[in-house]
Motif scaffolding. Structure first.
Motif, PDB file in Angstrom:
ATOM      1  N   ARG A  14       6.526-118.774  32.047  1.00 52.62           N
ATOM      2  CA  ARG A  14       5.274-119.499  32.237  1.00 52.62           C
ATOM      3  C   ARG A  14       5.577-120.808  32.939  1.00 52.62           C
ATOM      4  O   ARG A  14       6.551-121.478  32.629  1.00 52.62           O
ATOM      5  N   GLU A  17       2.129-125.699  34.190  1.00 53.78           N
ATOM      6  CA  GLU A  17       0.662-125.722  34.245  1.00 53.78           C
ATOM      7  C   GLU A  17       0.070-124.681  33.289  1.00 53.78           C
ATOM      8  O   GLU A  17      -0.893-124.961  32.576  1.00 53.78           O
ATOM      9  N   GLN A  18       0.639-123.491  33.245  1.00 58.91           N
ATOM     10  CA  GLN A  18       0.164-122.451  32.332  1.00 58.91           C
ATOM     11  C   GLN A  18       0.353-122.875  30.870  1.00 58.91           C
ATOM     12  O   GLN A  18      -0.537-122.677  30.046  1.00 58.91           O
TER      13      GLN A  18
END
Length: 70
Positions: A14, A17-18
């Motif tokens: 990931r 930002e995720q």
């Protein structure tokens, strides 16, 4: 189900930002903290059905956790 089977076991990366969005939206990613000033100030209680016996019937387990010491 095919998609789930195909990605099961794969390590997914990931982006930062995720992760930031997941922390904002999903309670599983947010840090949770309960504060209790002293032992016994706040307890968490839960009851589980453990099983059943033919001669007794259902039996339950009640657990109590002191939130100060966790």
């Amino acid at each position: 189900m095919r998609l789930e089977e195909s990605v099961r076991g794969q390590k997914l990366k990931r982006s930062n930002e995720q992760i930031r969005l997941l922390k904002r939206v999903s309670p599983e990613f947010r840090a949770r903290h309960i504060e209790a000033s002293h032992t016994g100030d706040l307890v968490s209680v839960d009851t589980f059905m453990v099983g059943s016996l033919k001669s007794v019937g259902r039996f339950y387990l009640q657990s109590v956790i002191d939130c100060h010491s966790r």
